[in-house]
Write a protein that holds these residues in place. Structure first.
Motif, short mmCIF file in Angstrom:
data_model
loop_
_atom_site.label_atom_id
_atom_site.label_comp_id
_atom_site.label_asym_id
_atom_site.label_seq_id
_atom_site.Cartn_x
_atom_site.Cartn_y
_atom_site.Cartn_z
N VAL A 50 0.86 -1.18 0.00
CA VAL A 50 0.00 0.00 0.00
C VAL A 50 0.90 1.23 0.00
O VAL A 50 1.66 1.45 0.95
N THR A 51 0.80 1.98 -1.09
CA THR A 51 1.59 3.20 -1.22
C THR A 51 0.64 4.37 -1.42
O THR A 51 -0.34 4.27 -2.16
N PRO A 52 0.88 5.48 -0.79
CA PRO A 52 0.00 6.64 -0.99
C PRO A 52 0.08 7.16 -2.42
O PRO A 52 1.13 7.12 -3.07
N SER A 53 -1.04 7.63 -2.93
CA SER A 53 -1.11 8.16 -4.30
C SER A 53 -1.56 9.61 -4.25
O SER A 53 -2.30 10.03 -3.34
N ARG A 59 -10.10 10.57 -4.83
CA ARG A 59 -10.64 9.28 -5.25
C ARG A 59 -12.14 9.16 -4.92
O ARG A 59 -12.92 8.62 -5.71
N GLU A 60 -12.53 9.65 -3.78
CA GLU A 60 -13.95 9.57 -3.40
C GLU A 60 -14.82 10.36 -4.38
O GLU A 60 -15.90 9.89 -4.79
N GLN A 61 -14.37 11.55 -4.78
CA GLN A 61 -15.14 12.34 -5.75
C GLN A 61 -15.21 11.64 -7.10
O GLN A 61 -16.25 11.61 -7.76
N LEU A 62 -14.10 11.02 -7.52
CA LEU A 62 -14.07 10.31 -8.79
C LEU A 62 -15.03 9.13 -8.78
O LEU A 62 -15.78 8.92 -9.75
N GLU A 63 -15.05 8.36 -7.70
CA GLU A 63 -15.96 7.22 -7.62
C GLU A 63 -17.41 7.67 -7.54
O GLU A 63 -18.31 6.99 -8.05
N ALA A 64 -17.67 8.83 -6.96
CA ALA A 64 -19.04 9.36 -6.92
C ALA A 64 -19.50 9.71 -8.33
O ALA A 64 -20.67 9.46 -8.70
N TRP A 65 -18.62 10.30 -9.13
CA TRP A 65 -18.97 10.61 -10.52
C TRP A 65 -19.24 9.33 -11.31
O TRP A 65 -20.18 9.26 -12.10
N LEU A 66 -18.40 8.33 -11.11
CA LEU A 66 -18.58 7.07 -11.83
C LEU A 66 -19.89 6.39 -11.43
O LEU A 66 -20.59 5.83 -12.28
N SER A 67 -20.22 6.44 -10.17
CA SER A 67 -21.48 5.84 -9.72
C SER A 67 -22.68 6.59 -10.27
O SER A 67 -23.70 5.98 -10.64
#
Length: 504
Positions: A50-53, A59-67
């Motif tokens: 696990v490495t920070p990106s 990421r949360e905003q991106l997944e909300a758009w995808l959903s």
């Protein structure tokens, strides 16, 4: 599993030392000893690192758009490139690659359920076929967001394409799109592939049975190509243009939808230039070493020559009302009053309406796609106001006269009989032309006190402009006049002195 099997072969079969195995595979000797002591031949599983990106805060905003896009129609879903641009607007400092990888991983993990079908790959010979399709898009034109029907025409072999936007899908729009496309492609393929659109097919029968529209067949006969229609719900049969609709919506129409266009013609001019520019940049999917423009150059000699444009107007009879107006698509257009109460012919073009009677063009109007609008040409009503000059005061068509005529009308209608004088002024327009009458009216207004006499004087000057200023032709020849010579007088005086004696 492969690495463990390889190490066991090197140690037990090839009799290599742990030091040599570690050197060849880059694995520590302690790890090798632990693996070789295992009784079962199973490769150990290590937890993922696990490495920070840099994408983690977004990421949360991106997944909300995808959903959210999962519940939208396929044509309205945002691409990874568009989401990357939105993240940049929120301060994302990273590159597009991380966003695209995250989107792919989200879909791979079952983020969006898709029905995946298998298709047969298609191949077309140069100059053999083109494909046509419509798509629905939106753009801001004249400050108003409007729905547009965009025609997509694409050569099946070279993949050269053209987009043209229209307010609606109709026969005249369909014919105009073909005219523009064939002019841009420099030729006509031998086949055209369509779906079962209503502007081309009147009735869909069993299998390949189609009742093709007569006007559409006339266009096909003019350009000498054979129309072919896909099966029902078989868009993959024209997959070349179907993909073009999807790609252009994501790449080209994203910018077109964000800009404000003064007119539809400006939008179409930009679309044409962008399509031609894309030919020089995009690579051909079957020949990655060549661009679409280069393949198109090779395809041109194989197509049919482009004939004169097809006259793609739609003709229909219309009745002229008592107010010299015809009705078309909930709008009204004026015609000369001489044809009131008659049935005349209306020729509908994509941007123009032409009214014809007995083979003579009566009027031309720019086509309006709004509703409940009335478009006047005030010159159509000039003969009528000669008999009814009182209609000038409140006549709706005369509100659209040029400013000098409206200013003169305001002055004249303040005096008795001014409506008849104004009717005389308007009667000079068909005789002398609008420009000459406007010059005379401006001179009258410049006098400061326009009245009926001034107007009549201006009209008299228009009707009797005076003698021509050029030279007059004649058979007479003008002889040169005598030159003044004082020496002749002195010679005569000296001769008289010699003849007379001195004594007299």
């Amino acid at each position: 599993m492969g690495m463990l099997a390889k190490i066991r072969r090197m140690y037990f079969r090839d009799k290599l030392s742990l030091r040599e195995i570690a050197r060849r595979n880059g694995i520590s000797r302690n790890t090798l000893r632990r693996w070789l002591r295992q009784e079962d031949v199973t490769e150990p599983v290590y937890p993922a690192r696990v490495t920070p990106s840099i994408l983690d805060p977004y990421r949360e905003q991106l997944e909300a758009w995808l959903s959210a896009d999962r519940h939208r129609p396929k044509r309205d879903r945002r691409t990874a490139r568009v989401m990357f641009q939105h993240l940049q607007a929120q301060g994302y400092p990273g590159g597009y690659g991380r966003v695209a990888t995250a989107v792919r991983r989200w879909h791979a993990e079952g983020g969006a359920t898709r029905h995946r079908s298998a298709f047969v790959p298609l191949r077309f010979e140069p100059g053999d076929a083109f494909q046509f399709d419509w798509s629905c898009e939106y753009a801001v034109i004249g400050g108003v967001r409007r729905r547009l029907e965009v025609a997509h025409v694409k050569l099946a072999a070279s993949r050269a394409f053209l987009l043209v936007a229209y307010p609606m899908q109709s026969h005249e729009m369909l014919f105009d799109a073909h005219r523009r496309a064939f002019a841009a492609f420099g030729g006509v393929p031998r086949r055209g592939i369509y779906d079962n659109m209503k502007t081309a097919v009147d009735r869909v029968g069993r299998g390949k049975e189609r009742t093709v529209n007569a006007r559409f067949l006339a266009m096909c006969g003019h350009y000498l190509f054979e129309p072919e229609f896909c099966n029902r719900a078989a868009g993959w049969e024209k997959g070349v243009v179907e993909k073009n609709v999807q790609d252009r919506r994501r790449q080209l129409w994203t910018e077109a939808g964000q800009r404000h266009w003064p007119t539809l013609a400006d939008l179409n001019a930009w679309l044409t230039s962008e399509c031609r520019a894309a030919w020089d940049v995009m690579t051909h999917p079957d020949c990655p070493d060549l661009t679409i423009a280069e393949v198109w150059q090779n395809e041109q000699p194989h197509g049919q020559p482009n004939p004169a444009p097809f006259d793609g107007d739609i003709e229909q009879p219309v009745r002229v009302s008592a107010t010299a107006l015809i009705h078309f698509q909930r709008n009204r257009y004026s015609v000369p009053t001489e044809v009131a109460h008659r049935v005349i012919s209306l020729h509908v073009y994509p941007t123009e309406l032409v009214l014809v009677a007995e083979g003579k063009v009566l009027a031309r109007h720019a086509r309006c796609f709004e509703r409940y609008q009335t478009h006047y040409d005030w010159q159509h009503y000039i003969p009528l106001v000669q008999r009814k000059p009182g209609a000038l005061r409140d006549g709706a068509p005369f509100a659209e006269m040029p400013a000098p005529l409206r200013a003169l009308q305001r002055h004249l209608l303040r005096r008795p009989g001014g409506d008849r004088v104004m009717a005389q002024v308007l009667a000079a327009v068909p005789v002398h032309g609008l420009e000459a009458v406007l010059v005379a009216v401006e001179l009258v207004l410049a006098s400061g006190a326009p009245n009926g006499e001034h107007v009549r004087n201006g009209l008299d000057r228009l009707s009797d402009p005076g003698l021509p200023r050029g030279g007059v032709s004649t058979t007479l020849i003008l002889a040169p006049g005598h030159q003044a010579n004082v020496n002749r007088y002195d010679a005569l005086r000296s001769a008289q002195v010699r003849e007379v004696p001195h004594g007299h």
